[in-house]
Design a protein around this motif. Structure first.
Motif, PDB file in Angstrom:
ATOM      1  N   LEU A 210       0.909  -1.139   0.046  1.00  0.00           N
ATOM      2  CA  LEU A 210      -0.013  -0.155  -0.112  1.00  0.00           C
ATOM      3  C   LEU A 210       0.797   1.243   0.056  1.00  0.00           C
ATOM      4  O   LEU A 210       0.323   2.374  -0.322  1.00  0.00           O
ATOM      5  N   ILE A 211       2.014   1.059   0.165  1.00  0.00           N
ATOM      6  CA  ILE A 211       3.046   2.298   0.381  1.00  0.00           C
ATOM      7  C   ILE A 211       2.982   3.384  -0.709  1.00  0.00           C
ATOM      8  O   ILE A 211       2.907   4.679  -0.573  1.00  0.00           O
ATOM      9  N   GLU A 212       2.793   2.718  -2.068  1.00  0.00           N
ATOM     10  CA  GLU A 212       2.800   3.663  -3.115  1.00  0.00           C
ATOM     11  C   GLU A 212       1.704   4.538  -3.307  1.00  0.00           C
ATOM     12  O   GLU A 212       1.550   5.726  -3.498  1.00  0.00           O
ATOM     13  N   SER A 213       0.297   3.912  -2.948  1.00  0.00           N
ATOM     14  CA  SER A 213      -1.008   4.392  -2.940  1.00  0.00           C
ATOM     15  C   SER A 213      -0.789   5.544  -1.899  1.00  0.00           C
ATOM     16  O   SER A 213      -1.343   6.616  -2.171  1.00  0.00           O
ATOM     17  N   GLU A 214      -0.266   5.244  -0.636  1.00  0.00           N
ATOM     18  CA  GLU A 214      -0.328   6.318   0.185  1.00  0.00           C
ATOM     19  C   GLU A 214       0.626   7.296   0.103  1.00  0.00           C
ATOM     20  O   GLU A 214       0.209   8.424   0.266  1.00  0.00           O
ATOM     21  N   LEU A 215       1.631   7.280  -0.587  1.00  0.00           N
ATOM     22  CA  LEU A 215       2.720   8.109  -0.601  1.00  0.00           C
ATOM     23  C   LEU A 215       2.236   9.080  -2.021  1.00  0.00           C
ATOM     24  O   LEU A 215       2.385  10.290  -2.091  1.00  0.00           O
ATOM     25  N   PHE A 216       2.012   8.539  -2.926  1.00  0.00           N
ATOM     26  CA  PHE A 216       1.787   9.162  -4.405  1.00  0.00           C
ATOM     27  C   PHE A 216       0.420   9.280  -4.824  1.00  0.00           C
ATOM     28  O   PHE A 216       0.141  10.051  -5.549  1.00  0.00           O
ATOM     29  N   GLY A 217      -0.608   8.394  -4.019  1.00  0.00           N
ATOM     30  CA  GLY A 217      -1.906   8.925  -4.240  1.00  0.00           C
ATOM     31  C   GLY A 217      -2.404   7.741  -5.556  1.00  0.00           C
ATOM     32  O   GLY A 217      -1.493   7.279  -6.241  1.00  0.00           O
ATOM     33  N   HIS A 218      -3.473   7.772  -5.934  1.00  0.00           N
ATOM     34  CA  HIS A 218      -3.959   6.901  -7.220  1.00  0.00           C
ATOM     35  C   HIS A 218      -5.379   7.255  -7.589  1.00  0.00           C
ATOM     36  O   HIS A 218      -6.050   8.156  -7.114  1.00  0.00           O
ATOM     37  N   GLU A 219      -5.386   7.048  -8.891  1.00  0.00           N
ATOM     38  CA  GLU A 219      -6.606   7.406  -9.657  1.00  0.00           C
ATOM     39  C   GLU A 219      -7.920   6.417  -9.431  1.00  0.00           C
ATOM     40  O   GLU A 219      -7.482   5.080  -9.431  1.00  0.00           O
ATOM     41  N   ALA A 220      -8.891   6.552  -9.673  1.00  0.00           N
ATOM     42  CA  ALA A 220     -10.115   5.702  -9.607  1.00  0.00           C
ATOM     43  C   ALA A 220      -9.925   4.519 -10.746  1.00  0.00           C
ATOM     44  O   ALA A 220      -9.529   4.742 -11.647  1.00  0.00           O
ATOM     45  N   GLY A 221      -9.992   3.185 -10.252  1.00  0.00           N
ATOM     46  CA  GLY A 221      -9.715   2.164 -11.108  1.00  0.00           C
ATOM     47  C   GLY A 221      -8.495   1.711 -11.473  1.00  0.00           C
ATOM     48  O   GLY A 221      -7.920   0.995 -12.243  1.00  0.00           O
ATOM     49  N   ALA A 222      -7.381   2.407 -10.570  1.00  0.00           N
ATOM     50  CA  ALA A 222      -5.761   2.247 -10.815  1.00  0.00           C
ATOM     51  C   ALA A 222      -5.600   0.588 -10.447  1.00  0.00           C
ATOM     52  O   ALA A 222      -4.696   0.011 -11.128  1.00  0.00           O
ATOM     53  N   PHE A 223      -6.398   0.061  -9.502  1.00  0.00           N
ATOM     54  CA  PHE A 223      -6.194  -1.350  -9.131  1.00  0.00           C
ATOM     55  C   PHE A 223      -7.640  -1.801  -8.662  1.00  0.00           C
ATOM     56  O   PHE A 223      -8.514  -0.940  -8.550  1.00  0.00           O
ATOM     57  N   THR A 224      -7.850  -3.024  -8.423  1.00  0.00           N
ATOM     58  CA  THR A 224      -8.991  -3.422  -8.015  1.00  0.00           C
ATOM     59  C   THR A 224     -10.019  -2.772  -6.874  1.00  0.00           C
ATOM     60  O   THR A 224     -10.863  -2.642  -7.091  1.00  0.00           O
ATOM     61  N   SER A 225      -9.166  -2.449  -5.692  1.00  0.00           N
ATOM     62  CA  SER A 225     -10.090  -1.836  -4.742  1.00  0.00           C
ATOM     63  C   SER A 225      -9.898  -0.447  -4.800  1.00  0.00           C
ATOM     64  O   SER A 225     -10.641   0.187  -3.888  1.00  0.00           O
ATOM     65  N   ALA A 226      -9.512   0.278  -5.918  1.00  0.00           N
ATOM     66  CA  ALA A 226      -9.352   1.479  -5.951  1.00  0.00           C
ATOM     67  C   ALA A 226     -10.866   2.243  -6.586  1.00  0.00           C
ATOM     68  O   ALA A 226     -10.601   2.451  -7.862  1.00  0.00           O
ATOM     69  N   ARG A 227     -11.544   2.175  -5.780  1.00  0.00           N
ATOM     70  CA  ARG A 227     -13.062   2.874  -6.257  1.00  0.00           C
ATOM     71  C   ARG A 227     -12.906   4.397  -6.678  1.00  0.00           C
ATOM     72  O   ARG A 227     -13.770   4.958  -7.313  1.00  0.00           O
ATOM     73  N   ASP A 228     -12.008   5.062  -5.595  1.00  0.00           N
ATOM     74  CA  ASP A 228     -12.315   6.508  -5.657  1.00  0.00           C
ATOM     75  C   ASP A 228     -10.934   6.888  -6.089  1.00  0.00           C
ATOM     76  O   ASP A 228      -9.926   6.439  -5.695  1.00  0.00           O
ATOM     77  N   LYS A 229     -10.942   8.262  -6.375  1.00  0.00           N
ATOM     78  CA  LYS A 229      -9.471   8.997  -6.579  1.00  0.00           C
ATOM     79  C   LYS A 229      -8.863   9.155  -5.270  1.00  0.00           C
ATOM     80  O   LYS A 229      -9.756   9.562  -4.156  1.00  0.00           O
ATOM     81  N   ARG A 230      -7.666   9.124  -4.923  1.00  0.00           N
ATOM     82  CA  ARG A 230      -6.829   9.371  -3.457  1.00  0.00           C
ATOM     83  C   ARG A 230      -5.724  10.194  -3.560  1.00  0.00           C
ATOM     84  O   ARG A 230      -4.983   9.921  -4.868  1.00  0.00           O
ATOM     85  N   ILE A 231      -5.695  11.130  -2.812  1.00  0.00           N
ATOM     86  CA  ILE A 231      -4.606  12.299  -2.904  1.00  0.00           C
ATOM     87  C   ILE A 231      -3.620  11.583  -1.910  1.00  0.00           C
ATOM     88  O   ILE A 231      -3.758  11.216  -0.689  1.00  0.00           O
TER      89      ILE A 231
END
Length: 450
Positions: A210-231
């Motif tokens: 999870l560390i990349e998502s926590e540090l860099f954020g992710h777009e919606a749909g970037a991976f299975t559980s990424a339902r919403d955009k995250r900063i």
């Protein structure tokens, strides 16, 4: 002029949603939390002007949240709301430093007016603090936050004053509990970034996946559980300071990606090709020697070299002499205020116990001891000897002679008895059942002082 920021804390979703919508329409920037615990986590990322909190919630109550905000000396005002209010609770809230206390059902317009007054009060506090920093160069406030009269603490304050004015990344090294995050916050608060966010990330607490998502954020749909955009934390800290605590725990692959972000001052969310520019200061904290870790191949050498523009070393409390007494007085006063109790007096035996204790948990351990001392809940009464536990004799080298080992043990026994009996030689003579002259000779030979 920016809108006042309000943090709404309530365990009922409908109440949170209604308040958020009403206050946003009334011209406030709103943030929400479903518990006091979540609110405390958010305080590391946002700087609310006012915290609007329910009193009765599962876990920590609104009063607990209020006391923690006051303990951290945050400028934010706190307004408490309850449907079960009574006079004693209102009195307790006001004594703990609440700006106001409202009982349900309240008039919405009255709430808005109260929030605006509280936000104005917060603004005044921040202006006064800023003026005070300008008048005294920040020295007075810095000394109340980085407490200690030892030479090592003078050096730390000097380093913070100098580095706060320089746009340089910083490494802070020190054992667990020495106050690395406190120093990082001071670097932020005394810099030109003080009005921006201070974001603290504990790298050891984030799972590797999870560390990349926590540090860099992710777009919606970037991976299975990424339902919403995250900063991500880097983007969230834009314009301010990002603390990467326990950075030695960061996986090697993540270190390589963090290095690129730090070098280019650009970040890409996971699942996106758009680069977002960053205006950010990086502070890395570690309890281990990063230079040694990089030489051993356990930490990327290129990341260490990039971060190591300046380094602040925090000494363990056992090497700071009488700072333990100053810190204990400081935390004792805060604890007494938080528990609404008079601050107990320290006796000579207590001060001696503070000075001879080795403090394996450093300042964090000392603060916990001050809390317990203020509460006075030990069955034997308020006794630092009881709270701190038995003092272990300092370890001897395996090559030490029998005479040296015996001398060390004798010194430990005499120091412990002096602490226990408040430096009373007569009491120690009775306890150890030795002639007074023999005790005096041993103290002189072993270098034991009252």
């Amino acid at each position: 002029m920016t809108n006042p920021a309000i943090l709404i804390v309530d365990d009922e979703e409908m109440v949170r949603t209604a308040l958020e919508q009403w206050l946003r329409l009334s011209g406030f920037d709103t943030h929400v939390a479903s518990s006091a615990t979540e609110a405390l986590r958010l305080l590391d990322d946002i700087h609310p002007d006012v915290i609007l909190t329910d009193v009765r919630m599962p876990g920590l109550s609104g009063l607990d949240l209020l006391r923690t905000v006051r303990e951290r000396a945050l400028a934010a005002e706190v307004i408490l709301i309850t449907g079960h209010g009574d006079v004693p609770m209102a009195v307790e809230a006001m004594r703990a430093g609440a700006f106001d206390f409202l009982q349900k059902p309240y008039v919405p317009d009255q709430l808005v007016k109260t929030l605006r007054r509280a936000a104005e009060q917060t603004g005044l506090k921040r202006e006064v603090a800023e003026l005070r920093r300008k008048l005294d160069g920040g020295e007075t406030e810095l000394a109340t936050r980085l407490i200690g009269s030892s030479r090592v603490m003078e050096d730390v304050r000097s380093a913070v004053r100098e580095l706060a004015t320089i746009p340089a990344d910083v490494i802070i090294l020190g054992e667990t509990g020495t106050g690395k995050e406190v120093v990082a916050r001071c670097l932020h608060d005394f810099s030109s970034r003080a009005k921006g966010p201070f974001v603290a990330v504990n790298c050891a607490a984030i799972p590797a996946e999870l560390i990349e998502s926590e540090l860099f954020g992710h777009e919606a749909g970037a991976f299975t559980s990424a339902r919403d955009k995250r900063i991500g934390k880097f983007e969230f800290a834009n314009g301010g300071t990002l603390l990467l605590d326990e950075i030695e725990s960061m996986p090697m692959l993540a270190q390589a990606k963090v290095l690129r972000v730090i070098q280019e001052r650009m970040v890409e969310r996971v699942g996106s090709n758009r680069q977002i520019p960053l205006d950010i200061r990086i502070v890395a904290a570690s309890k281990v020697d990063l230079a040694a870790e990089s030489e051993a191949g356990r930490f990327r050498a290129d990341l260490y070299y990039r971060l190591n523009m300046a380094t602040i070393h925090l000494a363990p409390l056992r090497d700071r002499g009488e700072d333990s007494v100053l810190l204990f007085h400081h935390f004792l006063g805060l604890a007494a205020q938080r528990f609404n109790k008079p601050a107990p007096q320290l006796h000579p035996a207590d001060i001696n116990a503070l000075l001879v204790h080795t403090w394996p948990g450093n300042v964090r351990e000392l603060k916990a001891a001050a809390d317990r001392f203020a509460l006075g809940l030990d069955a034997t009464g308020r006794s630092l000897d009881t709270i701190l536990g038995p003092k272990a004799a300092k370890p001897m080298s395996s090559s030490a002679s029998l005479a040296d080992r015996l001398a060390a043990y004798e010194r430990h026994v005499i120091e412990a008895e002096l602490a226990r009996h408040g430096d009373s030689i007569a009491a120690v003579v009775d306890a150890l059942q030795v002639p007074r002259r023999t005790l005096s000779e041993k103290m002189a030979r072993l270098g034991v002082r009252r």
